[in-house]
Every structure is written in structure tokens, then in C-alpha cells.
Design a protein around this motif. Structure first.
Motif, PDB file in Angstrom:
ATOM      1  N   HIS A   1      52.046  63.786  30.800  1.00 15.78           N
ATOM      2  CA  HIS A   1      52.561  62.429  30.937  1.00 15.78           C
ATOM      3  C   HIS A   1      53.187  62.291  32.325  1.00 15.78           C
ATOM      4  O   HIS A   1      53.969  63.149  32.736  1.00 15.78           O
ATOM      5  CB  HIS A   1      53.613  62.157  29.853  1.00 15.78           C
ATOM      6  CG  HIS A   1      54.094  60.750  29.847  1.00 15.78           C
ATOM      7  ND1 HIS A   1      53.357  59.724  29.319  1.00 15.78           N
ATOM      8  CD2 HIS A   1      55.223  60.190  30.357  1.00 15.78           C
ATOM      9  CE1 HIS A   1      54.016  58.591  29.480  1.00 15.78           C
ATOM     10  NE2 HIS A   1      55.154  58.848  30.122  1.00 15.78           N
TER      11      HIS A   1
ATOM     12  N   GLU B   1      54.900  59.368  35.200  1.00 11.82           N
ATOM     13  CA  GLU B   1      55.350  57.996  35.466  1.00 11.82           C
ATOM     14  C   GLU B   1      55.799  57.881  36.903  1.00 11.82           C
ATOM     15  O   GLU B   1      56.705  58.614  37.344  1.00 11.82           O
ATOM     16  CB  GLU B   1      56.552  57.655  34.570  1.00 11.82           C
ATOM     17  CG  GLU B   1      56.136  57.101  33.219  1.00 11.82           C
ATOM     18  CD  GLU B   1      57.361  56.821  32.354  1.00 11.82           C
ATOM     19  OE1 GLU B   1      57.248  57.081  31.145  1.00 11.82           O
ATOM     20  OE2 GLU B   1      58.400  56.397  32.902  1.00 11.82           O
ATOM     21  N   GLY B   2      55.152  57.024  37.634  1.00 15.52           N
ATOM     22  CA  GLY B   2      55.555  56.748  39.019  1.00 15.52           C
ATOM     23  C   GLY B   2      55.553  57.967  39.922  1.00 15.52           C
ATOM     24  O   GLY B   2      56.384  58.075  40.831  1.00 15.52           O
TER      25      GLY B   2
ATOM     26  N   GLY C   1      52.609  56.665  43.247  1.00 10.10           N
ATOM     27  CA  GLY C   1      52.956  56.034  41.975  1.00 10.10           C
ATOM     28  C   GLY C   1      51.910  56.188  40.892  1.00 10.10           C
ATOM     29  O   GLY C   1      51.379  55.190  40.404  1.00 10.10           O
TER      30      GLY C   1
ATOM     31  N   ASP D   1      50.710  56.827  37.200  1.00  5.80           N
ATOM     32  CA  ASP D   1      51.126  56.789  35.787  1.00  5.80           C
ATOM     33  C   ASP D   1      49.939  57.256  34.963  1.00  5.80           C
ATOM     34  O   ASP D   1      48.841  56.720  35.137  1.00  5.80           O
ATOM     35  CB  ASP D   1      51.425  55.357  35.325  1.00  5.80           C
ATOM     36  CG  ASP D   1      52.571  54.732  36.094  1.00  5.80           C
ATOM     37  OD1 ASP D   1      53.527  55.452  36.403  1.00  5.80           O
ATOM     38  OD2 ASP D   1      52.485  53.522  36.378  1.00  5.80           O
TER      39      ASP D   1
ATOM     40  N   SER E   1      48.781  59.248  30.907  1.00  6.67           N
ATOM     41  CA  SER E   1      49.151  59.924  29.676  1.00  6.67           C
ATOM     42  C   SER E   1      47.888  60.521  29.067  1.00  6.67           C
ATOM     43  O   SER E   1      46.893  59.811  28.892  1.00  6.67           O
ATOM     44  CB  SER E   1      49.786  58.906  28.714  1.00  6.67           C
ATOM     45  OG  SER E   1      50.569  59.588  27.785  1.00  6.67           O
TER      46      SER E   1
ATOM     47  N   GLY F   1      59.435  60.024  40.930  1.00  2.00           N
ATOM     48  CA  GLY F   1      58.757  59.912  39.643  1.00  2.00           C
ATOM     49  C   GLY F   1      58.993  61.113  38.741  1.00  2.00           C
ATOM     50  O   GLY F   1      59.704  62.066  39.116  1.00  2.00           O
TER      51      GLY F   1
ATOM     52  N   ALA G   1      57.205  63.765  35.561  1.00  3.57           N
ATOM     53  CA  ALA G   1      56.012  64.218  34.844  1.00  3.57           C
ATOM     54  C   ALA G   1      56.424  65.283  33.845  1.00  3.57           C
ATOM     55  O   ALA G   1      57.358  66.064  34.093  1.00  3.57           O
ATOM     56  CB  ALA G   1      54.983  64.781  35.815  1.00  3.57           C
TER      57      ALA G   1
END
Ligand SMILES: Nc1ncnc2c1ncn2[C@@H]1O[C@H](COP(=O)(O)OP(=O)(O)OP(=O)(O)O)[C@@H](O)[C@H]1O
Length: 327
Positions: free
Chosen positions: A11, A13-14, A27, A29, A31, A64, A66
């Protein structure tokens, strides 16, 4: 093999990475579900290796978050490392050791108990059809045999996620097919999540889901069929008795962007097969053959980036290069 139910295998994000003022990843993102085969498709220099290196804890993100198998890559790097396997593009197996000794050495590095290691090594060699070559020095192996050995070595400690950098690049077509059979088998039998980078469309076709990355940014993500459906139009290729006239008719009567080339007249149309009878009836020139091809991932890449993946290539750089650059 899979993490807690519902926890994504990967996962982010950013996720960003700057090298000086150069934005390598801007950036990201994403999943990835446990047990999924996820492909990161993009040209050389797009930011694939940088992203995967952050996920593998080899590079620290500039910004970000992860998590891999539910563990944060910055705060819990050791937890992440225990749960992942890595397969680099370049061979990292020891040619002077036998296949079995290469695996045994790796098992010792991961502190696997001897008996468990022996059992797992035998099963792994069997899975990739290398049992008969277990006692042979790897120096004598073909490229495909080496890659198979690398892949099972990455799996030996039962990682949740196996990261593979361009798993079949440089291998002949027959060996590529064999490697993919093994990768599918691993996922099916062991539930391992596979996260791979590739710049080859055929490789991306093997994935359940792909993300297309260009200039450090994900430009599209989804199942390969979903992504192709976005294009909507089929490629129609015609062989005619007079291509120039055919192009003129197609442009004037159907307002289609047809072009003549060495392979014949090419045009795109929604539901190409249904359009062919009308096309043949209206064309004033003899039509010798018609082929209708559904959209490819190349078309998807072109749609989102404005260029083909080949045009976008800047020069090869791999995960192993990145590790080397950090030293
Ligand atoms: N250590 C570094 N220092 C400076 N620039 C870097 C560094 N690592 C990567 N880059 C740059 O960041 C961008 C993304 O590189 P990256 O290797 O992640 O791309 P890639 O998609 O994996 O391509 P390849 O398949 O060639 O490895 C490139 O422009 C690259 O030159």
C-alpha cells in the motif's frame, strides 16, 4: 503466506522521491491485494525501480507513506525485509556453487532451521523443474535455468510479497513462457503476491492488474482488460486494390482517420467486426483482406501518455543499478 485478511500486500500513498531537484517519483498511490500479480509498466526512466526500491526499503521516500504486508517501510524496515523476496534483473546466484548450495546459503542467511531448509529447497527445485540439476554448478546453467533458480531463491523464506525487476527481460520467448508458468504456479500454490516491474507489454499481459507509470507518476491503473476497454476502438487493417482511394473514401464518407502504409490501410473504429460489412459495401475499391484487432496495452500507453512505450524509452536502468548507486 498472505497477511492479515484485508490488509493490502502493498500500500502506498503519495510516495515521492527527489534526487536533488530531480523528481524521480511524484506522488504514487497504489494498493495491491494479497495473492495478486501486480505489474508496474513503464518505459526506462519512468520511476519503476525507484518506487520498488522504496517499497523494498532500499531507498527512503522523500515524502509519503508505504506499507508492505502491513508494515511501514520507514518505521519498520526489518519487518518488511523479513516478509519480502527480491529478484533482480541481473544474475546474483553464485556460478561456482551448485543450485542446491545457492539455495542452502540463502536459507542460512535467513536463519531457516536446517531440516525445514532441506525440505523447502527440495520442493522449490521441484517446482521449477531443477531437481535433476540440483547438484550441478550454476555456471553451466542456461539463462532461463538461472532465472528460475533466482526466483525460487527469492521465495525460499516464504515471503508475503516477491518483488521482481523485469523478470523475463533478456530471455528467449520459450523461456519467458516457462518462467511465467512457474510464476503463476507459485501464486496459485503458495498465494504469494507478485509485484513486478516491466517495460514489455507481453509481460504486463500476465498480470491481474497493472499500473502504468510515466515520468514518475501513475497515469492509469486497473485490470488489463478494463484498461483496454477504455480505448474502446479496434484496429482495422485492410488490404485493398487501391489503398489511396480507400483512405479517401474512409475519410470523406465515414470521417475516419484512416492512413495507408506498408501493411495496408489502418483505421480505428468501435466494434470493428460489426463495422466491416458496411465498410466493404461502401468502399468503391476491391478489398482483398480485413483484420480486426482489439486494443493492446501499447494503445493504452499511447492513449494516456501521447507516445508509444518504445518512443518513451530513455535507456535501461535497473533495481540493481539503484542499489549500486546508493553505495
Ligand atoms: N540515484 C539517483 N540519482 C539521480 N537520479 C536518479 C537516481 N536514481 C534514479 N534517478 C532518475 O530518476 C528517474 C527514474 O529512474 P528509475 O530508475 O526509477 O526509472 P525506471 O522506470 O525504473 O527505469 P529503468 O527500467 O531504466 O530502471 C530517472 O530519470 C533516473 O535517471
Amino acid at each position: 503466506m498472505t497477511g492479515d485478511a484485508g490488509t493490502p500486500a502493498v500500500h502506498a500513498e503519495g510516495l515521492c522521491k527527489l534526487f536533488g531537484d530531480r523528481e524521480a517519483v511524484t506522488g504514487v498511490d497504489l494498493s495491491v491485494r494479497a495473492g495478486e500479480i501486480f505489474g508496474f509498466l513503464g518505459p526506462n526512466g519512468a520511476g519503476k525501480s525507484t518506487t520498488i526500491s522504496m517499497l523494498c526499503t532500499l531507498l527512503r521516500p522523500t515524502l509519503g507513506h508505504a506499507a508492505v504486508a502491513g508494515h511501514d517501510v520507514v518505521r519498520e524496515p526489518d519487518e518488511v525485509r523479513r516478509r519480502i523476496g527480491l529478484v533482480f534483473q541481473e544474475s546474483t546466484v553464485d556460478g561456482d556453487l551448485t543450485a542446491e548450495d545457492n539455495l542452502r546459503f540463502h536459507a542460512e542467511l535467513f536463519g531457516m532451521p536446517r531440516r525445514e531448509a532441506r525440505r523447502t529447497i527440495a520442493a522449490m527445485l521441484d517446482m521449477v523443474d531443477l531437481t535433476e540439476r540440483a547438484g550441478t554448478r550454476v555456471r553451466t546453467f542456461s539463462g532461463g535455468m538461472r532465472r528460475r533458480l533466482e526466483i525460487v531463491r527469492g521465495l525460499l523464506h516464504s515471503p508475503h510479497v516477491l518483488f521482481l525487476d523485469e523478470p523475463t527481460t533478456g530471455l528467449d520467448p520459450q523461456t519467458r513462457v516457462a518462467i511465467w508458468e512457474h510464476l503463476h504456479r507459485m501464486r496459485d500454490e503458495r498465494g504469494t503476491t507478485l509485484f513486478l516491474t516491466t517495460h514489455q507489454m507481453e509481460e504486463a499481459e500476465h498480470c491481474d492488474r497493472i499500473a502504468i507509470i510515466d515520468n514518475g507518476e501513475i497515469v492509469a491503473e486497473g485490470a488489463t482488460d478494463e484498461l483496454k476497454a477504455v480505448i474502446g476502438e479496434d484496429l482495422i487493417t485492410l488490404r485493398t486494390g487501391d489503398d489511396d482511394t480507400a483512405v479517401k473514401v474512409l475519410r470523406e464518407r465515414f470521417r475516419l482517420d484512416a492512413a495507408a502504409g506498408p501493411g495496408g490501410v489502418r483505421l480505428r473504429a468501435a466494434d470493428g467486426a460489426a463495422f466491416v460489412p458496411t465498410l466493404c459495401a461502401e468502399l468503391t475499391v476491391p478489398v482483398h483482406s480485413v483484420t480486426v484487432a482489439p486494443p493492446t496495452l501499447d494503445d493504452v500507453f499511447l492513449h494516456y501518455t501521447g507516445r508509444t512505450i518504445r518512443e518513451a524509452e530513455t535507456g535501461p536502468m535497473t533495481m540493481a543499478d539503484l542499489v549500486a548507486r546508493r553505495r
